[in-house]
Design a protein around this motif. Structure first.
Motif, PDB file in Angstrom:
ATOM      1  N   LEU A 116      -6.971   9.083   2.264  1.00 52.91           N
ATOM      2  CA  LEU A 116      -5.602   8.652   2.040  1.00 52.91           C
ATOM      3  C   LEU A 116      -5.460   7.143   2.195  1.00 52.91           C
ATOM      4  CD1 LEU A 116      -3.485  11.430   3.827  1.00 52.91           C
ATOM      5  CD2 LEU A 116      -3.852  11.105   1.377  1.00 52.91           C
ATOM      6  N   PHE A 117      -6.165   6.581   3.169  1.00 50.46           N
ATOM      7  CA  PHE A 117      -6.064   5.137   3.396  1.00 50.46           C
ATOM      8  C   PHE A 117      -6.701   4.365   2.245  1.00 50.46           C
ATOM      9  CE2 PHE A 117      -6.491   1.072   5.594  1.00 50.46           C
ATOM     10  CZ  PHE A 117      -5.327   1.033   6.348  1.00 50.46           C
ATOM     11  N   LYS A 118      -7.855   4.821   1.776  1.00 50.70           N
ATOM     12  CA  LYS A 118      -8.492   4.156   0.638  1.00 50.70           C
ATOM     13  C   LYS A 118      -7.603   4.253  -0.610  1.00 50.70           C
ATOM     14  CE  LYS A 118     -13.413   4.440   1.772  1.00 50.70           C
ATOM     15  NZ  LYS A 118     -14.730   4.997   1.357  1.00 50.70           N
ATOM     16  N   GLU A 119      -6.971   5.403  -0.789  1.00 44.69           N
ATOM     17  CA  GLU A 119      -6.059   5.563  -1.930  1.00 44.69           C
ATOM     18  C   GLU A 119      -4.887   4.585  -1.822  1.00 44.69           C
ATOM     19  OE1 GLU A 119      -3.083   8.975  -3.804  1.00 44.69           O
ATOM     20  OE2 GLU A 119      -4.735   9.582  -2.488  1.00 44.69           O
ATOM     21  N   ALA A 120      -4.363   4.430  -0.618  1.00 47.40           N
ATOM     22  CA  ALA A 120      -3.254   3.496  -0.411  1.00 47.40           C
ATOM     23  C   ALA A 120      -3.691   2.061  -0.670  1.00 47.40           C
ATOM     24  CB  ALA A 120      -2.715   3.634   1.009  1.00 47.40           C
ATOM     25  N   ILE A 121      -4.926   1.713  -0.294  1.00 45.74           N
ATOM     26  CA  ILE A 121      -5.444   0.366  -0.573  1.00 45.74           C
ATOM     27  C   ILE A 121      -5.535   0.142  -2.076  1.00 45.74           C
ATOM     28  CG2 ILE A 121      -7.462  -1.142  -0.421  1.00 45.74           C
ATOM     29  CD1 ILE A 121      -8.026   0.068   2.335  1.00 45.74           C
ATOM     30  N   ARG A 122      -6.066   1.142  -2.785  1.00 46.70           N
ATOM     31  CA  ARG A 122      -6.201   1.015  -4.241  1.00 46.70           C
ATOM     32  C   ARG A 122      -4.837   0.866  -4.917  1.00 46.70           C
ATOM     33  NH1 ARG A 122     -10.315   4.971  -3.404  1.00 46.70           N
ATOM     34  NH2 ARG A 122      -8.833   6.639  -3.891  1.00 46.70           N
ATOM     35  N   SER A 123      -3.840   1.545  -4.371  1.00 51.71           N
ATOM     36  CA  SER A 123      -2.500   1.494  -4.959  1.00 51.71           C
ATOM     37  C   SER A 123      -1.774   0.198  -4.639  1.00 51.71           C
ATOM     38  CB  SER A 123      -1.661   2.678  -4.452  1.00 51.71           C
ATOM     39  OG  SER A 123      -2.260   3.901  -4.806  1.00 51.71           O
ATOM     40  N   SER A 124      -2.249  -0.504  -3.622  1.00 50.30           N
ATOM     41  CA  SER A 124      -1.616  -1.757  -3.223  1.00 50.30           C
ATOM     42  C   SER A 124      -1.934  -2.851  -4.229  1.00 50.30           C
ATOM     43  CB  SER A 124      -2.104  -2.182  -1.828  1.00 50.30           C
ATOM     44  OG  SER A 124      -1.632  -3.461  -1.497  1.00 50.30           O
ATOM     45  N   LYS A 125      -0.922  -3.667  -4.538  1.00 55.71           N
ATOM     46  CA  LYS A 125      -1.111  -4.755  -5.485  1.00 55.71           C
ATOM     47  C   LYS A 125      -1.164  -6.108  -4.792  1.00 55.71           C
ATOM     48  CE  LYS A 125       1.241  -2.198  -9.163  1.00 55.71           C
ATOM     49  NZ  LYS A 125       2.369  -2.189 -10.138  1.00 55.71           N
ATOM     50  N   GLY A 126      -1.191  -6.080  -3.466  1.00 52.04           N
ATOM     51  CA  GLY A 126      -1.138  -7.330  -2.737  1.00 52.04           C
ATOM     52  C   GLY A 126      -2.474  -7.977  -2.475  1.00 52.04           C
ATOM     53  N   GLY A 127      -3.582  -7.268  -2.750  1.00 50.93           N
ATOM     54  CA  GLY A 127      -4.894  -7.820  -2.450  1.00 50.93           C
ATOM     55  C   GLY A 127      -5.085  -8.002  -0.956  1.00 50.93           C
ATOM     56  N   VAL A 128      -6.001  -8.898  -0.588  1.00 52.76           N
ATOM     57  CA  VAL A 128      -6.229  -9.201   0.828  1.00 52.76           C
ATOM     58  C   VAL A 128      -5.111 -10.132   1.285  1.00 52.76           C
ATOM     59  CG1 VAL A 128      -7.789 -10.186   2.526  1.00 52.76           C
ATOM     60  CG2 VAL A 128      -8.722  -8.952   0.556  1.00 52.76           C
ATOM     61  N   ALA A 129      -4.157  -9.589   2.027  1.00 48.45           N
ATOM     62  CA  ALA A 129      -3.002 -10.379   2.439  1.00 48.45           C
ATOM     63  C   ALA A 129      -2.309  -9.689   3.612  1.00 48.45           C
ATOM     64  CB  ALA A 129      -2.021 -10.560   1.279  1.00 48.45           C
ATOM     65  N   ILE A 130      -1.659 -10.480   4.443  1.00 43.40           N
ATOM     66  CA  ILE A 130      -0.922  -9.951   5.592  1.00 43.40           C
ATOM     67  C   ILE A 130       0.161  -8.964   5.147  1.00 43.40           C
ATOM     68  CG2 ILE A 130       0.592 -10.535   7.527  1.00 43.40           C
ATOM     69  CD1 ILE A 130      -2.331 -11.292   8.004  1.00 43.40           C
ATOM     70  N   PRO A 131       0.989  -9.292   4.118  1.00 44.61           N
ATOM     71  CA  PRO A 131       2.017  -8.328   3.696  1.00 44.61           C
ATOM     72  C   PRO A 131       1.436  -6.994   3.233  1.00 44.61           C
ATOM     73  CG  PRO A 131       2.512 -10.499   2.833  1.00 44.61           C
ATOM     74  CD  PRO A 131       1.124 -10.581   3.409  1.00 44.61           C
ATOM     75  N   ALA A 132       0.267  -7.023   2.579  1.00 44.97           N
ATOM     76  CA  ALA A 132      -0.349  -5.780   2.117  1.00 44.97           C
ATOM     77  C   ALA A 132      -0.772  -4.914   3.298  1.00 44.97           C
ATOM     78  CB  ALA A 132      -1.553  -6.093   1.226  1.00 44.97           C
ATOM     79  N   ILE A 133      -1.337  -5.539   4.330  1.00 48.01           N
ATOM     80  CA  ILE A 133      -1.746  -4.789   5.524  1.00 48.01           C
ATOM     81  C   ILE A 133      -0.521  -4.279   6.275  1.00 48.01           C
ATOM     82  CG2 ILE A 133      -2.932  -4.942   7.746  1.00 48.01           C
ATOM     83  CD1 ILE A 133      -4.826  -6.969   6.451  1.00 48.01           C
ATOM     84  N   SER A 134       0.531  -5.092   6.333  1.00 49.44           N
ATOM     85  CA  SER A 134       1.771  -4.654   6.974  1.00 49.44           C
ATOM     86  C   SER A 134       2.359  -3.452   6.253  1.00 49.44           C
ATOM     87  CB  SER A 134       2.786  -5.806   6.993  1.00 49.44           C
ATOM     88  OG  SER A 134       2.328  -6.879   7.785  1.00 49.44           O
ATOM     89  N   ALA A 135       2.262  -3.441   4.922  1.00 45.50           N
ATOM     90  CA  ALA A 135       2.756  -2.304   4.146  1.00 45.50           C
ATOM     91  C   ALA A 135       1.943  -1.048   4.444  1.00 45.50           C
ATOM     92  CB  ALA A 135       2.713  -2.633   2.656  1.00 45.50           C
ATOM     93  N   LEU A 136       0.634  -1.189   4.602  1.00 41.93           N
ATOM     94  CA  LEU A 136      -0.204  -0.049   4.968  1.00 41.93           C
ATOM     95  C   LEU A 136       0.179   0.480   6.348  1.00 41.93           C
ATOM     96  CD1 LEU A 136      -3.658  -1.389   3.742  1.00 41.93           C
ATOM     97  CD2 LEU A 136      -2.446   0.592   2.811  1.00 41.93           C
ATOM     98  N   ALA A 137       0.434  -0.437   7.277  1.00 37.04           N
ATOM     99  CA  ALA A 137       0.857  -0.029   8.619  1.00 37.04           C
ATOM    100  C   ALA A 137       2.146   0.767   8.554  1.00 37.04           C
ATOM    101  CB  ALA A 137       1.040  -1.260   9.508  1.00 37.04           C
ATOM    102  N   ALA A 138       3.097   0.320   7.748  1.00 38.06           N
ATOM    103  CA  ALA A 138       4.364   1.030   7.611  1.00 38.06           C
ATOM    104  C   ALA A 138       4.161   2.404   6.964  1.00 38.06           C
ATOM    105  CB  ALA A 138       5.345   0.194   6.792  1.00 38.06           C
ATOM    106  N   THR A 139       3.296   2.461   5.960  1.00 31.83           N
ATOM    107  CA  THR A 139       3.045   3.727   5.264  1.00 31.83           C
ATOM    108  C   THR A 139       2.478   4.784   6.199  1.00 31.83           C
ATOM    109  OG1 THR A 139       2.684   2.625   3.140  1.00 31.83           O
ATOM    110  CG2 THR A 139       1.711   4.822   3.409  1.00 31.83           C
ATOM    111  N   PHE A 140       1.580   4.371   7.091  1.00 31.59           N
ATOM    112  CA  PHE A 140       0.917   5.319   7.993  1.00 31.59           C
ATOM    113  C   PHE A 140       1.544   5.324   9.388  1.00 31.59           C
ATOM    114  CE2 PHE A 140      -2.101   4.767   4.612  1.00 31.59           C
ATOM    115  CZ  PHE A 140      -2.670   6.024   4.464  1.00 31.59           C
ATOM    116  N   LYS A 141       2.667   4.624   9.538  1.00 28.93           N
ATOM    117  CA  LYS A 141       3.387   4.583  10.818  1.00 28.93           C
ATOM    118  C   LYS A 141       2.453   4.146  11.954  1.00 28.93           C
ATOM    119  CE  LYS A 141       6.593   8.257   9.425  1.00 28.93           C
ATOM    120  NZ  LYS A 141       5.935   8.595   8.142  1.00 28.93           N
ATOM    121  N   ALA A 142       1.705   3.109  11.673  1.00 30.38           N
ATOM    122  CA  ALA A 142       0.737   2.563  12.627  1.00 30.38           C
ATOM    123  C   ALA A 142       1.113   1.126  12.946  1.00 30.38           C
ATOM    124  CB  ALA A 142      -0.675   2.613  12.044  1.00 30.38           C
TER     125      ALA A 142
END
Length: 266
Positions: A116-142
């Motif tokens: 699920l996490f790899k799928e979320a990374i692939r779906s992210s359009k932010g690349g390597v960036a703080i906002p992209a990681i923050s979005a992943l944290a929000a998605t997984f409530k982490a």
């Protein structure tokens, strides 16, 4: 011992929203209680096939979830033992294979399942960036650090996560690197004054700095004025989190070749 993936499968998890850690804990034989605790953040007491997880009150929802997942990790890996834990979401010394580290790793995989996490990374359009990681944290409530560590492990990018503590965490430092970053590219022992991270030491919380930085500002083993890295730094209350993206493939290729040559000469 059941692996995190098995618990995820038994809980019929198909998306991050399906990851209900209290339900997963209950299915594993654990009852979760919230109580005020002194000197620890969570406890686990078990007898036979049943146990009680007590989580201290006043934690953030993300840290509470990690604490529950951490105790489930103890339950599945260290059955028959009781634990009083101060849960850490950070990356510990890779050589320190303690029971707490094992529970941390289990919790990370339970909260942020690999597929699920790899799928979320692939779906992210932010690349390597703080906002992209923050979005992943929000998605997984982490929390941000938990998601950032998982990102380093699973993104497939040549990245290094570095934490430099401030205030009550002053002097505290740890790092985690992806498998694409050779171990002989070692970090400097102290925060370089020329780095963006250094600029954030006195900045307000959530302030970000992003840009190219000479590689030698972070890595002691790099020749001066030869390579650059992309630095992404953000200030939190406890300290500065920095994601270093090694965008110069020549740096990785040359250093790996040098390592092979050094090894063959032995």
């Amino acid at each position: 011992m059941r692996r995190p993936e098995e618990l995820i499968r038994l809980a019929l998890v198909d998306s991050p929203d399906d990851i209900d850690l209290e339900v997963i804990a209950f299915d594993a034989g654990l009852e979760v209680r919230d109580r005020a605790l002194v000197g620890c953040e969570a406890t686990l007491i078990g007898y036979g096939d049943k146990g009680i997880v007590t989580v201290t009150t006043g934690m953030s929802p993300e840290r509470r979830r990690f604490s529950i997942a951490h105790e489930v990790g103890h339950w599945e890996q260290h059955r028959g033992q009781s634990f009083t834990c101060r849960v850490e979401e950070r990356a510990l010394d890779k050589a320190a294979k303690t029971k707490e580290r094992e529970a941390d790793d289990y919790a990370s995989s339970l909260m942020m399942p690999t597929d699920l996490f790899k799928e979320a990374i692939r779906s992210s359009k932010g690349g390597v960036a703080i906002p992209a990681i923050s979005a992943l944290a929000a998605t997984f409530k982490a929390s941000f650090p938990a998601a950032a560590i998982r990102y380093v492990e699973l993104s497939g990018e040549p990245v290094v996560l570095v934490f430099n503590g401030t205030d009550t965490h002053k002097g505290r430092r740890w790092s985690s690197r992806s498998k694409r970053v050779p171990e002989h590219l070692w970090l400097g022992r102290a925060l370089n004054d020329d780095s963006f991270a250094s600029d954030l030491l006195s900045a307000p919380t959530t302030t970000k700095r992003v840009g190219k930085m000479p590689a030698e500002a972070w890595f002691e083993s790099v020749d001066q004025d030869r390579y650059e890295v992309q630095e992404h730094s953000v200030r939190f209350a406890e300290g500065i989190y920095t994601v270093l993206h090694l965008t110069d493939e020549e740096l990785l290729v040359e250093r790996m070749s040098a390592k092979r040559g050094w090894s063959n000469a032995e």
